[in-house]
Design a protein around this motif. Sequence first.
Motif, short mmCIF file in Angstrom:
data_model
loop_
_atom_site.label_atom_id
_atom_site.label_comp_id
_atom_site.label_asym_id
_atom_site.label_seq_id
_atom_site.Cartn_x
_atom_site.Cartn_y
_atom_site.Cartn_z
N THR A 193 0.71 -1.13 -0.09
CA THR A 193 0.19 0.06 0.15
C THR A 193 0.90 1.45 -0.16
O THR A 193 2.02 1.02 0.45
CB THR A 193 -0.94 0.04 1.30
OG1 THR A 193 -0.06 0.11 2.44
CG2 THR A 193 -1.73 -0.99 1.07
N THR A 194 0.30 2.39 -0.43
CA THR A 194 1.08 3.75 -0.28
C THR A 194 0.12 4.66 0.27
O THR A 194 -1.14 4.76 0.01
CB THR A 194 1.23 4.06 -2.10
OG1 THR A 194 2.00 3.16 -2.89
CG2 THR A 194 1.51 5.80 -2.04
N GLY A 195 0.71 5.30 1.47
CA GLY A 195 0.21 6.32 2.02
C GLY A 195 -1.02 6.07 2.77
O GLY A 195 -1.92 6.77 3.26
N GLU A 196 -1.17 4.58 3.14
CA GLU A 196 -2.33 4.23 4.14
C GLU A 196 -2.35 5.23 5.50
O GLU A 196 -1.21 5.51 5.72
CB GLU A 196 -2.68 2.91 4.33
CG GLU A 196 -1.24 2.25 5.22
CD GLU A 196 -1.63 0.81 5.54
OE1 GLU A 196 -1.86 0.57 6.83
OE2 GLU A 196 -2.10 0.00 4.44
N PRO A 197 -3.62 5.17 6.25
CA PRO A 197 -3.56 5.94 7.54
C PRO A 197 -2.44 5.50 8.29
O PRO A 197 -2.02 6.28 9.23
CB PRO A 197 -4.82 5.67 7.98
CG PRO A 197 -5.87 5.42 6.62
CD PRO A 197 -4.84 4.86 5.75
N SER A 198 -2.13 4.31 8.48
CA SER A 198 -1.05 3.83 9.43
C SER A 198 0.09 4.63 9.45
O SER A 198 1.15 4.31 10.26
CB SER A 198 -0.98 2.10 9.54
OG SER A 198 -0.31 1.81 8.23
#
Length: 732
Positions: free
Chosen positions: A292-297
Amino acid sequence: MKRALSGFLACAFIAGCAAGLAACGEQADREGKAFDAPDAEISAEVKGDGTRISDRLFGVFLEDINYASYLMDDNLISNGSFEYSEPARGWNAVGGATITTLRDSGVSSTNRSYLRIEAQENGGIENKGYTACPMAVTQGKTYRFSAFVRAGSYEGNLIVRIADGQKTYAEKKIAVKAGGDWVKYKTSLVANASVSANLTCKILLESAGELELDAVALETEESTAGFKNYAYDALKNLSPKFIRFPGGCVIEGKSAESAYDWKNSIGVDGTGKASVLTYREITDGAEQTVTTTGEPSMRTPNRDIWQVGNEYYNMEYGIGFYEYFMLCDSLGASAIPIVNCGISCMIQTSGAGNYTVLPGRNGNGVKDYIQDALDLVAFAKGSVTSSDPNEAYWAKVRTDMGHAEPFDMMYLGIGNEQWGAYYGYYEQFLRAFEEAKIKNSALYGDIRLIVGNGVSINDVEKYGKGGTAKAAAKEYMASGKITSLSEYGVQDHHYYMNYSDFFRYAQLYDSYTRGGADGYEVFVGEYSANDVSNPSFPTEKNSWMTALSEAAYMTGLERNGDVVSLAAYAPVFGNVNHIYNQWQVDMMYYTNTELLYSANYYVQQLFAANAGSRVYAAETEYADGFEKQVKLGNNVRVNRLYHVIGKDDTTGDIVIKIVNAGIEDVAVNFDLSGIRPTGIAHVTELQCDTTTAVNTLAKEKIAPEKYTLGVKSKFGYTARKYSVTAIRVHVK
């Protein structure tokens, strides 16, 4: 609020199908017979071009104020990544467990903190959600739980339980495998009852042991684009043509730590690149590898400037720039992001007019903020196939986050409510974007910069060295750098005033220069009748009088929609519990399950759903002896009637909006030459006999009434006292 939803649906249905309805022989609810002796006759020739006005006039301004992000975000867990300055804030140990926060080897470099749990059987942790918007669940609805787990030697079940201390409303077990890597576990829970108080989400170890947790989330599936549906629907029902985000003073902060960082909000790491994370994901036993790219975590939070007292307020970026853009995309609204200009908020900094020069991402001050702004355009509108490597990179980030197509974005705000020295900073942005347009016109060619313009009505059209945007633009033009004021940028006007001023300033833009070297575009970025404590003109917060005055003012905005391109009420969301509000007058008020729609909300809805594409000049003749003005408070006299007549090019409808600010009904004849009505008009009316009336959760005293009116090219309409009306005349 069923009325708000049905009102929107009715407006949308009318806009799309009105002519067809009339053609099918729709019968009018009321007869619009012309009066033999009207109080007023309003005539307009409504054929031809009229004056073309902005097709994006009425929109929404979203700022993370009044703890609004806690309402909007579909994640019910607070501080799920343990990144607050108090890392365990919001979490409690239960069942005799011991918890420790650590920062040595978190999920990613942008999320270094995590929680270690040592527990006996059925011990663990709990989270109550946000104090300003507590956890709530709805019977039969699904909630998605996820968390990164580093199990070490622990192998067994985690119990996820939503309960109130006496009863469990949802529960699921997750089988955790031993191992030294972070693994994301996901499952879903269905609530067996509707509960809105005293809830917690517990995470318990079924057997004794130790493990580590990070990026915990409990998201409701009652959401769209990352926004809870009851907040999303309220925005949708406003029919916004644009959304301005994320502030406001929140974009500038008092320091770098409290300034909104758009790159942090999409998970950018210390190198200035978007964080990419690859991990194992196990959903109810099914395993896969995910990148993933830029996920909230992976988003590093910032402290929110709008904290109330000791109540913690953090921008967790569960709602970040990507989610704001997705919201715009979902609503068919143009995005108007605001970026930091390189200095702190002048109002919030100690001593109004002072400011702090912010260091920038790489210590280069304003140059870093300029690059952030250029990169934002590339992120929003860029192409992955561009020959410009920077554009291609940020376009790929957007694509990898899930949106391959560019977003609709024409305007970019530089700073907010600044003056004086600010213009030196702004002009550096202006020059940088002029250079960018030369190098890459396909990307930057249609971007219009928005320049700040002080904080009050006194800054509008005021001229003085170092004063407002117009003054700065004139100086810049005199230096030969531009040939017209419009090249300097769209001027952002903000004013929060007493209701009496909104009546008095309804003609504010009538005299503005159209075109030429001295013409320029205006964005009324923030306004509302919030000054309700004026002893000469007192009223109640969000009372019908305040909404009535805003409606009168909005007729002037639309009538001058060739100068005023954009306008937005502010703020949108406040908390029903006012102890969580920094701003006491808002368009809507939220609880953790519902929204209270103010009279001001319904005025905004009426105007946006009935906006014209062009306006026509109108003449008004009054009967002898008719009192054309009414008295407010301390012998101030304002007009009784305010109106604007336009045409909706999409439907062909002629759209009239009329406000009666007086205490008596007014018999009005409308004489519209140049058209052939179908015989039917659809009417939306807001009216209340009591100007101090305020909507509450228990009772809506002001809400739309809808009916059809039989009309000819000349017809009569009774504008009831204290009323705002939109009349859609359908034409052949």
